[in-house]
Design an enzyme around this catalytic site. Structure first.
Site, PDB file in Angstrom:
ATOM      1  N   ASP A  40      -1.163   4.625 -12.437  1.00  0.00           N
ATOM      2  CA  ASP A  40      -0.985   3.488 -11.530  1.00  0.00           C
ATOM      3  C   ASP A  40      -1.252   3.930 -10.094  1.00  0.00           C
ATOM      4  O   ASP A  40      -0.574   4.828  -9.577  1.00  0.00           O
ATOM      5  CB  ASP A  40       0.440   2.940 -11.661  1.00  0.00           C
ATOM      6  N   TYR A  45      -1.492   3.706  -0.919  1.00  0.00           N
ATOM      7  CA  TYR A  45      -0.878   5.013  -1.148  1.00  0.00           C
ATOM      8  C   TYR A  45      -1.666   6.124  -0.454  1.00  0.00           C
ATOM      9  O   TYR A  45      -1.177   7.253  -0.340  1.00  0.00           O
ATOM     10  CB  TYR A  45      -0.779   5.319  -2.646  1.00  0.00           C
ATOM     11  N   LYS A  74      -4.403  -1.633  -6.633  1.00  0.00           N
ATOM     12  CA  LYS A  74      -3.856  -2.823  -5.972  1.00  0.00           C
ATOM     13  C   LYS A  74      -4.583  -3.144  -4.673  1.00  0.00           C
ATOM     14  O   LYS A  74      -4.985  -2.242  -3.935  1.00  0.00           O
ATOM     15  CB  LYS A  74      -2.356  -2.609  -5.696  1.00  0.00           C
ATOM     16  N   HIS A 107      -1.081  -6.684  -4.214  1.00  0.00           N
ATOM     17  CA  HIS A 107       0.079  -5.810  -4.013  1.00  0.00           C
ATOM     18  C   HIS A 107       1.313  -6.575  -3.529  1.00  0.00           C
ATOM     19  O   HIS A 107       2.437  -6.303  -3.962  1.00  0.00           O
ATOM     20  CB  HIS A 107      -0.283  -4.708  -3.007  1.00  0.00           C
TER      21      HIS A 107
END
Length: 254
Positions: A40, A45, A74, A107
């Site tokens: 994931d 990130y 996302k 997201h």
């Protein structure tokens, strides 16, 4: 099994807060040594390039095939406008060095300006107004979702879904969606169980992913709070069954 008919591995390795120069090693180990078949990811990130290097290494090794790994990513809040969605997805694909995503999620159900028009920002670089409140952009969820539907038609993604959506947000989305969301990824653990939202999602054939199933202990400890992995009930159960607290929490989530 998602509403597309595609199976998704029940346990996945999340890469949020995975440290630079360590996340790639973790992903490689997960795929080659630990038996993971689900990773994931997310653009925000800020580690998809490093993960991509590991994907390339793993998939070219001949030990694991791309089609045997379920990859999620996302769409970030700054890319909600229809003219930005495809570009954001393509960048994620390029960074991850893969040709398609198995699942692509919105997201959050909120849009923010692509470029900060403020001198203040939060930890994720999103603009804040003079009162410290998030600056939002006037992009309807419908516009973003319809652009994501085009990604499915173009073959960039196999399935689309959302994250952090409430039931009223899903009701609105379902009123115009031509492709029903396959997933709602939400924070889920014994301290934050959200049973009615899960029930609603399942009634509408929307699968649910539990993120932070260990209660984000690093974040909680940094704030001086009690972590769920140290909770007396959880540690008592773990001791009784000769398991770790983390194993108990993951079993609860499953």
């Amino acid at each position: 099994t998602l509403n597309t008919g595609t199976p998704m591995p029940v346990v996945g390795l999340g890469t949020w807060k995975s440290e630079p120069k360590k996340v790639g090693q973790a992903v490689e180990y997960a795929l080659l040594e630990a038996g993971y078949t689900h990773i994931d990811c997310a653009a925000i990130y800020l580690n998809e390039k490093e993960i991509g290097e590991s994907f390339k290494k793993v998939f070219t090794s001949g030990k694991v095939k791309r089609e045997d790994v379920f990859v999620t990513s996302k769409l970030w809040n700054t890319e909600h406008a229809k003219e930005h969605v495809t570009g954001a997805c393509k960048k994620t694909l390029a960074d991850l060095q893969i040709d398609y995503l198995d699942l692509y999620l919105m997201h959050w159900g909120v849009a923010t300006p692509p470029k900060a028009a403020s001198t203040q920002s939060n930890a994720r670089g999103e603009p804040l107004d003079a009162n410290g409140v998030l600056v939002t952009a006037k992009v309807p969820l419908r516009e973003t979702w319809e652009a994501m539907e085009e990604l499915v038609k173009a073959g960039f993604v196999k399935a689309i879904g959302v994250a952090n959506f409430t039931a009223p947000m899903l009701i609105d989305l379902l009123s115009y969606a031509r492709i029903s969301p396959a997933m709602n990824q939400i924070e889920l653990h014994p301290y934050n169980q959200q049973p009615r939202l899960i029930e609603f999602c399942h009634e509408r054939n929307i699968a649910v992913t539990a993120y932070s199933p260990l209660g984000a202990p690093g974040k909680v400890r940094a704030q001086g709070g009690e972590t769920i992995v140290d909770d007396k009930v959880i540690t008592t159960i773990a001791k009784r069954y000769k398991k770790s607290s983390a194993q108990v929490l993951i079993r609860w989530a499953i």
